[in-house]
Design a protein around this motif. Structure first.
Motif, mmCIF file in Angstrom:
data_model
loop_
_atom_site.group_PDB
_atom_site.id
_atom_site.type_symbol
_atom_site.label_atom_id
_atom_site.label_comp_id
_atom_site.label_asym_id
_atom_site.label_seq_id
_atom_site.Cartn_x
_atom_site.Cartn_y
_atom_site.Cartn_z
ATOM 1 N N GLU A 50 -8.246 -1.528 3.064
ATOM 2 C CA GLU A 50 -8.569 -0.168 3.093
ATOM 3 C C GLU A 50 -7.287 0.399 3.793
ATOM 4 O O GLU A 50 -6.495 0.035 4.587
ATOM 5 N N CYS A 51 -7.000 1.462 3.138
ATOM 6 C CA CYS A 51 -5.493 2.292 3.569
ATOM 7 C C CYS A 51 -5.570 3.634 2.783
ATOM 8 O O CYS A 51 -6.307 4.280 2.052
ATOM 9 N N ASP A 52 -4.660 4.525 3.398
ATOM 10 C CA ASP A 52 -4.636 5.823 3.159
ATOM 11 C C ASP A 52 -3.691 5.937 1.782
ATOM 12 O O ASP A 52 -3.279 5.127 1.310
ATOM 13 N N GLN A 53 -3.472 7.113 1.377
ATOM 14 C CA GLN A 53 -2.854 7.561 0.135
ATOM 15 C C GLN A 53 -1.365 6.938 0.098
ATOM 16 O O GLN A 53 -1.206 6.538 -0.841
ATOM 17 N N GLU A 54 -0.811 7.481 1.242
ATOM 18 C CA GLU A 54 0.690 6.923 1.205
ATOM 19 C C GLU A 54 0.962 5.451 1.200
ATOM 20 O O GLU A 54 1.559 4.989 0.475
ATOM 21 N N GLU A 55 -0.057 4.623 1.972
ATOM 22 C CA GLU A 55 -0.024 3.278 1.671
ATOM 23 C C GLU A 55 -0.311 2.577 0.405
ATOM 24 O O GLU A 55 0.179 1.763 -0.383
ATOM 25 N N GLN A 56 -1.457 3.639 -0.578
ATOM 26 C CA GLN A 56 -1.789 3.098 -1.635
ATOM 27 C C GLN A 56 -0.663 3.165 -2.708
ATOM 28 O O GLN A 56 -0.418 2.697 -3.431
ATOM 29 N N ASP A 57 0.156 4.524 -2.330
ATOM 30 C CA ASP A 57 1.032 4.788 -3.227
ATOM 31 C C ASP A 57 2.218 3.862 -3.109
ATOM 32 O O ASP A 57 2.655 3.096 -4.167
ATOM 33 N N ARG A 58 2.425 3.234 -2.072
ATOM 34 C CA ARG A 58 3.471 2.124 -2.015
ATOM 35 C C ARG A 58 2.947 0.730 -2.779
ATOM 36 O O ARG A 58 3.581 0.153 -3.571
ATOM 37 N N PHE A 59 1.496 0.596 -2.623
ATOM 38 C CA PHE A 59 1.051 -0.725 -3.325
ATOM 39 C C PHE A 59 1.238 -0.704 -4.701
ATOM 40 O O PHE A 59 1.511 -1.498 -5.411
#
Length: 149
Positions: free
Chosen positions: A36-45
């Motif tokens: 589970e993660c926010d938009q910024e972390e998903q962008d990095r992923f």
């Protein structure tokens, strides 16, 4: 890394990406991989995943829809769930997918894995998708041997 090694890709502190040294695999079970993660972390992923997957399965900037379907299989989706993703994403109407299209496919997959509607466009999924052989700890993307199998 088809020789039992684990490819580890670290999230960039700046805009450049780096690939860390190979280490022995330590894979979590498939059901525990969706973080589970926010938009910024998903962008990095997604930046790191696409940088690894597009050259592997495609030409570096795009891939055939059939290759994207392989990722859905690695996500543990049933045939019916794969069809739901195809109907809710560019996978169902495009023969070739670019990075943005593939991200939308994988976001639909993440929604289905969480029991949500695949077509929840305009909102980010709560989690990154679970993909067999791929782990994400918020800073590093690891691709283990089972991803390449």
């Amino acid at each position: 890394p088809r020789d039992g090694m684990l490819e580890e890709i670290e999230a960039p502190a700046t805009s450049s990406m780096s690939v860390a040294e190979h280490v022995e695999p330590q894979l979590a079970p498939l059901e525990k991989l969706g973080r589970e993660c926010d938009q910024e972390e998903q962008d990095r992923f997604y930046d790191l995943l696409l940088a690894a997957v597009l050259p592997l399965f495609g030409d570096g900037t795009s891939l055939a829809a059939e290759q994207a379907a392989v990722l859905l299989q690695k996500g543990g989706l049933s045939e019916a769930q794969q069809e739901m993703v195809a109907n809710a994403s560019p996978l169902g109407c495009e023969e070739v997918l670019d990075g943005e299209d593939l991200r939308r496919v994988l976001e639909s997959m993440a929604r289905i894995q969480d029991g949500e509607d695949a077509q929840s466009q305009g909102t980010i999924p709560r989690r990154v998708p679970r993909i067999k052989g791929v782990t994400w700890d918020g800073g590093r993307l690891r691709m283990g041997e089972s991803f390449y199998a």
